[in-house]
Design a protein around this motif. Structure first.
Motif, short mmCIF file in Angstrom:
data_model
loop_
_atom_site.label_atom_id
_atom_site.label_comp_id
_atom_site.label_asym_id
_atom_site.label_seq_id
_atom_site.Cartn_x
_atom_site.Cartn_y
_atom_site.Cartn_z
N ALA A 1 3.37 2.51 1.44
CA ALA A 1 4.57 2.14 2.18
C ALA A 1 5.45 3.35 2.48
O ALA A 1 6.15 3.38 3.50
CB ALA A 1 5.36 1.09 1.39
N ARG A 2 5.41 4.34 1.61
CA ARG A 2 6.24 5.53 1.82
C ARG A 2 5.67 6.47 2.86
O ARG A 2 6.44 7.11 3.61
CB ARG A 2 6.41 6.27 0.48
CG ARG A 2 7.33 5.58 -0.50
CD ARG A 2 7.64 6.48 -1.68
NE ARG A 2 6.45 6.78 -2.46
CZ ARG A 2 6.02 6.06 -3.49
NH1 ARG A 2 6.68 4.98 -3.84
NH2 ARG A 2 4.93 6.40 -4.16
N ILE A 3 4.35 6.59 2.96
CA ILE A 3 3.79 7.67 3.79
C ILE A 3 3.11 7.20 5.07
O ILE A 3 2.93 8.01 5.98
CB ILE A 3 2.79 8.51 2.97
CG1 ILE A 3 1.53 7.70 2.64
CG2 ILE A 3 3.44 9.02 1.70
CD1 ILE A 3 0.44 8.52 1.98
N VAL A 4 2.71 5.93 5.17
CA VAL A 4 1.93 5.50 6.34
C VAL A 4 2.67 5.66 7.66
O VAL A 4 2.10 6.17 8.63
CB VAL A 4 1.43 4.06 6.14
CG1 VAL A 4 0.97 3.45 7.46
CG2 VAL A 4 0.29 4.02 5.14
N PRO A 5 3.95 5.24 7.79
CA PRO A 5 4.62 5.44 9.09
C PRO A 5 4.61 6.89 9.56
O PRO A 5 4.34 7.18 10.73
CB PRO A 5 6.03 4.91 8.84
CG PRO A 5 5.88 3.92 7.75
CD PRO A 5 4.82 4.48 6.87
N LEU B 1 -4.29 4.94 7.59
CA LEU B 1 -4.65 4.21 6.37
C LEU B 1 -5.71 4.96 5.57
O LEU B 1 -5.66 4.99 4.33
CB LEU B 1 -5.16 2.82 6.74
CG LEU B 1 -4.12 1.83 7.28
CD1 LEU B 1 -4.75 0.46 7.53
CD2 LEU B 1 -2.93 1.70 6.33
N CYS B 2 -6.67 5.58 6.25
CA CYS B 2 -7.69 6.35 5.52
C CYS B 2 -7.08 7.56 4.83
O CYS B 2 -7.45 7.89 3.69
CB CYS B 2 -8.79 6.79 6.49
SG CYS B 2 -9.80 5.42 7.14
N GLU B 3 -6.12 8.21 5.48
CA GLU B 3 -5.45 9.35 4.84
C GLU B 3 -4.62 8.90 3.64
O GLU B 3 -4.58 9.59 2.61
CB GLU B 3 -4.56 10.07 5.86
CG GLU B 3 -5.32 10.85 6.92
CD GLU B 3 -4.39 11.56 7.88
OE1 GLU B 3 -3.30 11.97 7.43
OE2 GLU B 3 -4.74 11.68 9.06
N ALA B 4 -3.96 7.75 3.77
CA ALA B 4 -3.20 7.23 2.63
C ALA B 4 -4.13 6.90 1.46
O ALA B 4 -3.78 7.12 0.29
CB ALA B 4 -2.42 5.98 3.06
N ASN B 5 -5.33 6.40 1.76
CA ASN B 5 -6.29 6.08 0.70
C ASN B 5 -6.74 7.36 -0.01
O ASN B 5 -6.81 7.39 -1.25
CB ASN B 5 -7.48 5.36 1.31
CG ASN B 5 -8.49 4.92 0.27
OD1 ASN B 5 -8.19 4.06 -0.56
ND2 ASN B 5 -9.69 5.49 0.31
#
Length: 446
Positions: A145-149, A170-174
């Protein structure tokens, strides 16, 4: 039994303490008489507004204050902000968002759901809404929630390929969660509005539903669970196992973020992308399974249409609770007003102009005096951007000359409309000054 020397030493120590205590009291009394010491009042101890958990301060006694002379008194901790940071950020984004948006987050004892939204800085109203349903821990959901936008806006695919931008975010957040060794996992659903389309990217069973303007309902996301035969086939083809309806016998979701210990069993971060034209969408509802477990897609859209915009997310939360949902519930509802010619940059139709030789009669609400008035101005249709309030029509005892047409308000035809005199063969500007004044005031002879 203590010896005599021991008793003498203890007596000397007690006597010394007593003398020191008396000297300290005398010193305090002297300072009070000289005005150097003032007993603090309860209002001086701390601020009026205190946290409910803060202990109520006590007024120090004169002796205690004197013994702690020279040591500053620490103030009572002031009240903390009522709203959490994530909520203030979402509210600020709602104010900048061109689409009316409402959100609600109702946690259960687990407290693992997260939601976020953001408007691209300097963009043309490009907006991202996202919901993350954590499981076995809230670490991954909160991290995403903090980094995806920010990852969406920074993507090389944005804005030319919005679907790929959402997928890569989403893949980078993962992978970021993997590097930080975060526990647990999370579903992920991200919806973005850019250009003339609404894009959705999801992994897991959090869902986005679009209400169509024609009255229909369209599910924008795909549920990734073991109840989907395609997902079971994918897991088995990858060498994974599905036991008791769960991946590796532990999790019913087949895709999402995190859960790195279940990757060998078939769990994967494989976001799926869909889209719909924004002109076809009335609103979109993005929510975790705390809502969808007890409310169907059609029921949800019917509730939103019934309740309207104000507080609609809170109403959905309360409805889900009343239907028996005990899970965390995160909901975002975004409305898409119908586009007008001004929104898409098309020129507005020209307003009807007055023909000086044939005044137009436009009907307006009658107050008993006249049912119509002469439209000598440049007025568009009522409700259009070019509309201006009609002029006040007042009965006059004489004829009024407006341009080249003369209207006599006192002459009314049998149908209740004003009757305009035929235009004269000459205009006022063609006449001398004196004749023009006579023609305008109706005082010409004859």
């Amino acid at each position: 039994m203590a010896s005599a020397p021991d008793r003498t030493e203890s007596q000397d120590t007690a006597a010394a303490d007593k003398e020191e205590k008396e000297e300290r009291e005398e010193e305090d009394e002297d300072m009070e008489e000289e005005g150097e010491y003032q007993q603090p009042s309860p209002m001086d101890v701390g601020p009026v507004c205190m946290s409910p958990r803060s202990p109520r301060p006590s007024v120090p006694s004169r002796r205690n204050f004197g013994s702690a002379r020279g040591v500053p008194q620490s103030p009572v901790t002031p009240c903390t902000p009522v709203k959490p940071v994530w909520q203030m950020r979402c509210e600020e984004a709602c104010q900048r968002c061109p689409y009316p948006t409402h959100f609600a987050l109702k946690q259960s004892s687990k407290g693992e759901d997260r939601l976020t939204m953001d408007v691209r800085p300097g963009g043309n109203g490009e907006t991202v809404w996202a919901v993350f349903d954590g499981h076995r821990s809230h670490d991954v959901a909160g991290h995403a929630a903090r980094i995806v936008p920010g990852l969406v806006w920074q993507s090389d695919y944005w804005p030319n390929s919005p679907g790929e931008a959402l997928r890569s975010a989403l893949c980078e957040a993962n992978e970021s969660a993997r590097k930080e060794e975060l526990r647990g996992g999370s579903t992920a659903i991200v919806v973005a509005s850019t250009g003339d389309s609404i894009w959705c990217c999801n992994a897991g069973d959090s869902r986005a539903v679009v209400a169509l303007r024609g009255g229909g309902v369209h599910r924008l996301s795909v549920d990734h669970t073991t109840s989907c035969p395609e997902e079971v086939s994918r897991i088995q083809a990858a060498g994974g196992t599905v036991e008791w309806g769960c991946v590796g016998g532990q999790l019913p979701m087949t895709r999402g973020l995190g859960n790195f210990c279940l990757e060998a069993d078939g769990f994967a971060c494989l976001p799926q992308v869909t889209s719909v034209l924004r002109s076809e969408a009335e609103f979109v509802v993005i929510a975790s399974d705390g809502l969808w477990d007890v409310v169907s897609d059609d029921q949800c859209c019917a509730f939103v249409r019934q309740w309207g915009g104000a507080g609609v997310a809170e109403h959905l939360v309360n409805k889900a609770r009343s239907l028996g949902s005990s899970d965390d519930i995160a909901i975002v509802v975004a409305f898409f007003p119908q586009q007008t010619a001004m929104d898409v940059g098309c020129p507005s139709p020209p307003a009807p102009r007055f023909n000086m030789h044939q005044p137009s009669l436009v009907s307006i609400p009658s107050n008993g005096s006249f049912g119509e008035f002469c439209n000598f101005g440049n007025f568009g249709a009522f409700g259009s951007p070019h509309w201006r309030p009609p002029p006040v029509v007042r009965p006059l005892p004489f004829s009024t000359a407006l341009g080249s047409a003369t209207v006599n308000p006192g002459e009314v035809s049998g149908c209740g409309t004003m009757r305009c005199r035929p235009p004269p063969t000459h205009t006022l500007r063609d006449l001398p000054l004196g004749a023009a004044l006579e023609a305008a005031t109706g005082t010409a002879g004859g």
